[in-house]
Design a protein around this motif. Structure first.
Motif, short mmCIF file in Angstrom:
data_model
loop_
_atom_site.label_atom_id
_atom_site.label_comp_id
_atom_site.label_asym_id
_atom_site.label_seq_id
_atom_site.Cartn_x
_atom_site.Cartn_y
_atom_site.Cartn_z
N UNK A 1 0.89 -1.18 0.05
CA UNK A 1 0.00 -0.04 -0.03
C UNK A 1 0.84 1.34 -0.04
N UNK A 2 0.28 2.33 -0.27
CA UNK A 2 0.89 3.68 -0.11
C UNK A 2 0.62 4.48 -1.29
N UNK B 1 6.67 6.76 0.43
CA UNK B 1 7.33 5.31 0.22
C UNK B 1 6.11 4.39 0.18
N UNK B 2 6.28 3.34 -0.40
CA UNK B 2 5.14 2.38 -0.32
C UNK B 2 5.60 1.59 0.70
#
Length: 299
Positions: free
Chosen positions: A132-133, A139-140
């Motif tokens: 996610x992100x 950042x993810x």
């Protein structure tokens, strides 16, 4: 007066002569038309037979063994899906099929009150790590799954899926039952139909013989064997039982509204059986008077 009768006689004579000429021409024309129609019909039949022979000579489905019709418990007009079988089918998919096949259009929330309780579905979702992100730093990140998340894809992209399966792309199973001729009969027959290739048929490396698959050469190896998994409810996990349960699960996945559709159809039939006779009686009572009314207009 005599002139009038003379005109009438002359017109009748002319009409009689015209009818004779017309009858003569019609008989001649009809004979020619019959010959022409007969020749045309013969050519049409011959052409249709030739086209049919050519069509069947190259018809691909002649090389396919059509699946037999199975007595599914949900096959009747008023029969619903076996919820226990759907739940067992999810176990088969999760432990066997999910290693190669995706279900990109089914979310964990779809399992709630169908095969699992809400808490059970949440537990299943949390077992999956979802990327996610981005977060506040751009950042993810990885988080546990939620009910709104869809079933995870075993491969990051199509190229990776083909590379892992000798160039063959495992199809998404979300609507596979509705996308194949024979529906769940085809899925069951395919999963249980692996046999040795007959004499004279050579399979390439990474291909397996299955008479129910178009072309008979399938890139998926036999996936179901007796006791390959252990059911939570203790049902004997024979190959046919595994294939039956996963086929039922895929039927539900392809048509989650299956039971609701049949329930709604039954309600419509019941209401129609009640109201249609009443409507017919009301129509006859109201319009019979109007239809039998005689109207006189004054001059």
């Amino acid at each position: 007066m005599a002139a009038i009768f003379r005109k009438i006689g002359t017109s009748n004579l002319l009409r009689g002569q015209a009818e004779k000429l017309h009858g003569k021409n019609f008989s001649t024309t009809s004979r020619k038309a019959k010959i022409a129609l007969g020749a045309g019909a013969a050519l049409a039949v011959a052409g249709s037979g030739t086209v049919a022979l050519l069509h069947h000579s190259v018809y691909a489905s002649d090389l396919i063994l059509h699946p037999p019709s199975m007595p599914w418990s949900h096959g009747g007009l008023l029969q619903t899906l076996d919820t226990a079988s759907v739940r067992r089918g999810y176990e088969v998919y999760k432990q066997v099929c999910a290693a190669c096949h995706s279900m990109n259009y089914i979310a964990f929330r779809n399992l709630v009150n169908v095969t699992h309780t809400e808490e059970e579905a949440k537990t299943l979702a949390k077992e999956v790590d979802v990327v996610d992100g981005p977060n506040e730093a751009g950042e993810m990140f990885t988080r546990p799954g939620k009910l709104s998340d869809y079933f995870p894809n075993p491969y990051p992209n199509e190229e990776a899926a083909r590379d892992a399966n000798n160039g063959a792309l495992p199809p998404d199973l979300s609507y596979i039952v509705l996308a194949r001729h024979g529906c769940e009969d085809y899925i069951f027959s395919l999963l249980t139909g692996y046999v040795d290739a007959p004499a004279g048929v050579t399979m390439q490396e990474g291909q397996y013989y299955n008479p129910y698959f178009p072309g008979q050469a399938i890139g998926m190896a036999q996936a179901l064997y007796n006791e390959i998994i252990e059911y939570e409810d203790g049902t004997p996990a024979t190959q046919s039982q595994l294939a039956k349960d996963v086929s039922t699960f895929l039927r539900w996945a392809s048509e989650p509204q299956h039971d609701y559709r049949k329930e709604l159809g039954f309600k419509v039939l019941c209401l129609g059986a009640i109201f249609l006779p009443l409507m017919a009686y009301h129509y006859k009572r109201v319009f019979s008077t109007l239809k039998s009314t005689k109207i006189h207009y004054k001059k």
